[in-house]
Design a protein around this motif. Structure first.
Motif, short mmCIF file in Angstrom:
data_model
loop_
_atom_site.label_atom_id
_atom_site.label_comp_id
_atom_site.label_asym_id
_atom_site.label_seq_id
_atom_site.Cartn_x
_atom_site.Cartn_y
_atom_site.Cartn_z
N LEU A 2 5.88 -0.65 6.65
CA LEU A 2 4.44 0.54 6.53
C LEU A 2 3.62 -1.02 6.31
O LEU A 2 4.07 -2.11 6.23
CB LEU A 2 3.54 0.94 5.72
N THR A 3 2.70 -0.89 7.78
CA THR A 3 2.18 -2.63 7.73
C THR A 3 0.28 -2.64 7.97
O THR A 3 -0.34 -2.17 8.25
CB THR A 3 2.51 -3.21 9.40
N PHE A 4 0.35 -3.11 6.55
CA PHE A 4 -1.43 -3.12 6.85
C PHE A 4 -1.90 -5.42 7.05
O PHE A 4 -1.41 -5.87 6.91
CB PHE A 4 -1.42 -3.25 4.94
N ARG A 5 -3.40 -4.95 7.03
CA ARG A 5 -3.78 -6.56 7.50
C ARG A 5 -4.76 -6.53 5.81
O ARG A 5 -5.00 -5.52 5.51
CB ARG A 5 -4.61 -6.51 8.36
N LEU A 6 -4.47 -7.44 5.08
CA LEU A 6 -5.40 -8.40 4.50
C LEU A 6 -6.35 -8.25 4.88
O LEU A 6 -7.08 -9.22 5.88
CB LEU A 6 -4.29 -9.08 3.91
N GLN A 7 -7.90 -8.62 3.97
CA GLN A 7 -9.46 -9.33 4.12
C GLN A 7 -8.82 -10.43 4.04
O GLN A 7 -10.05 -10.35 5.10
CB GLN A 7 -9.87 -9.37 2.86
N ASN A 8 -7.78 -11.96 3.88
CA ASN A 8 -7.95 -12.34 4.66
C ASN A 8 -7.08 -12.89 5.85
O ASN A 8 -6.93 -14.48 6.45
CB ASN A 8 -6.95 -13.61 3.57
N GLY A 9 -7.22 -12.11 6.97
CA GLY A 9 -6.38 -11.82 7.99
C GLY A 9 -4.81 -11.96 7.90
O GLY A 9 -4.16 -11.44 8.86
N LYS A 10 -3.70 -12.38 6.96
CA LYS A 10 -2.56 -12.11 7.24
C LYS A 10 -2.51 -10.69 7.09
O LYS A 10 -3.21 -9.43 6.30
CB LYS A 10 -2.57 -12.76 5.70
N THR A 11 -0.84 -10.13 6.96
CA THR A 11 -0.40 -8.70 6.99
C THR A 11 0.96 -8.77 6.42
O THR A 11 0.62 -9.51 5.63
CB THR A 11 1.04 -8.54 8.30
N PHE A 12 0.79 -7.18 5.44
CA PHE A 12 1.45 -7.33 4.45
C PHE A 12 2.14 -6.23 4.66
O PHE A 12 1.88 -5.21 5.62
CB PHE A 12 0.70 -7.16 3.34
N ARG A 13 3.36 -5.85 5.09
CA ARG A 13 4.62 -5.29 4.93
C ARG A 13 5.09 -4.23 3.66
O ARG A 13 6.20 -5.38 3.28
CB ARG A 13 5.51 -5.67 6.36
N LEU A 14 4.93 -3.41 3.48
CA LEU A 14 5.91 -2.76 3.18
C LEU A 14 6.75 -2.09 3.36
O LEU A 14 6.97 -1.11 4.39
CB LEU A 14 4.49 -1.95 1.80
N SER A 15 8.38 -1.85 2.75
CA SER A 15 9.87 -1.54 3.14
C SER A 15 9.86 -0.03 2.23
O SER A 15 10.32 -0.83 1.49
CB SER A 15 10.48 -2.41 3.79
N ILE A 16 10.38 0.72 2.87
CA ILE A 16 11.23 1.66 1.91
C ILE A 16 11.92 2.66 2.63
O ILE A 16 12.60 3.62 3.66
CB ILE A 16 9.75 2.88 2.29
N PRO A 17 13.24 2.09 2.12
CA PRO A 17 14.64 2.15 2.24
C PRO A 17 14.61 4.07 2.67
O PRO A 17 14.59 5.04 1.15
CB PRO A 17 15.41 2.13 1.57
N ASP A 18 15.72 4.71 3.90
CA ASP A 18 15.63 6.19 3.32
C ASP A 18 14.99 7.17 3.48
O ASP A 18 14.30 7.72 2.58
CB ASP A 18 17.07 5.79 2.55
N PRO A 19 13.54 6.68 4.43
CA PRO A 19 12.63 8.19 4.70
C PRO A 19 12.72 9.38 4.40
O PRO A 19 13.84 9.73 5.28
CB PRO A 19 11.60 7.47 5.13
N LYS A 20 12.28 10.43 3.74
CA LYS A 20 12.82 11.95 4.25
C LYS A 20 12.71 11.80 5.59
O LYS A 20 12.33 11.34 6.27
CB LYS A 20 11.72 12.40 3.64
N SER A 21 13.79 12.50 6.15
CA SER A 21 13.99 13.02 7.54
C SER A 21 13.08 13.81 8.23
O SER A 21 12.47 13.48 9.48
CB SER A 21 15.27 14.05 7.87
N ASN A 22 12.15 14.20 7.61
CA ASN A 22 11.41 15.64 7.84
C ASN A 22 9.84 14.69 8.05
O ASN A 22 8.52 15.51 7.75
CB ASN A 22 10.85 16.77 7.35
N LEU A 23 9.68 12.87 7.90
CA LEU A 23 8.82 13.22 7.16
C LEU A 23 7.30 12.57 8.48
O LEU A 23 7.82 12.62 10.09
CB LEU A 23 8.70 11.24 6.92
N THR A 24 6.16 13.51 8.19
CA THR A 24 5.19 13.22 9.49
C THR A 24 4.46 12.27 9.76
O THR A 24 4.31 11.65 8.57
CB THR A 24 4.36 14.38 9.29
N ALA A 25 3.80 11.87 10.43
CA ALA A 25 2.91 10.36 10.96
C ALA A 25 1.79 10.78 10.02
O ALA A 25 0.70 9.87 9.17
CB ALA A 25 2.44 10.65 12.51
N GLN A 26 0.91 12.23 9.54
CA GLN A 26 0.16 12.92 8.97
C GLN A 26 0.23 12.24 7.38
O GLN A 26 -0.87 12.10 6.50
CB GLN A 26 -0.51 13.72 8.81
#
Length: 69
Positions: A6-30
């Protein structure tokens, strides 16, 4: 190995990435969008500046072939 990034933009213009290993197989975009919205609303991560917007969400599939050791 699958990783949800998951990639987010911070208020200062930088980015923040959150990595989650082994997400569930039926994960939806919603489902991912809902979680990203919650992360922004609750400001649950202590980073250099507040998270202000979603940039992207992707699932990365990586294969590792160990040759030695």
């Amino acid at each position: 190995m699958l990783t949800l990034v998951l990639t987010f933009r911070l208020q200062n213009g930088k980015t923040f990435r959150l990595s989650i290993p082994d997400p569930k197989s039926n994960l939806t975009a919603q489902e991912v969008e809902n979680v990203m919205n919650l992360i922004i609303q609750k400001n649950i991560f202590s980073v250099s500046a507040p998270i202000v917007e979603k940039v992207s969400a992707r699932i990365i599939d990586r294969n590792v072939n160990q040759l030695i050791g």
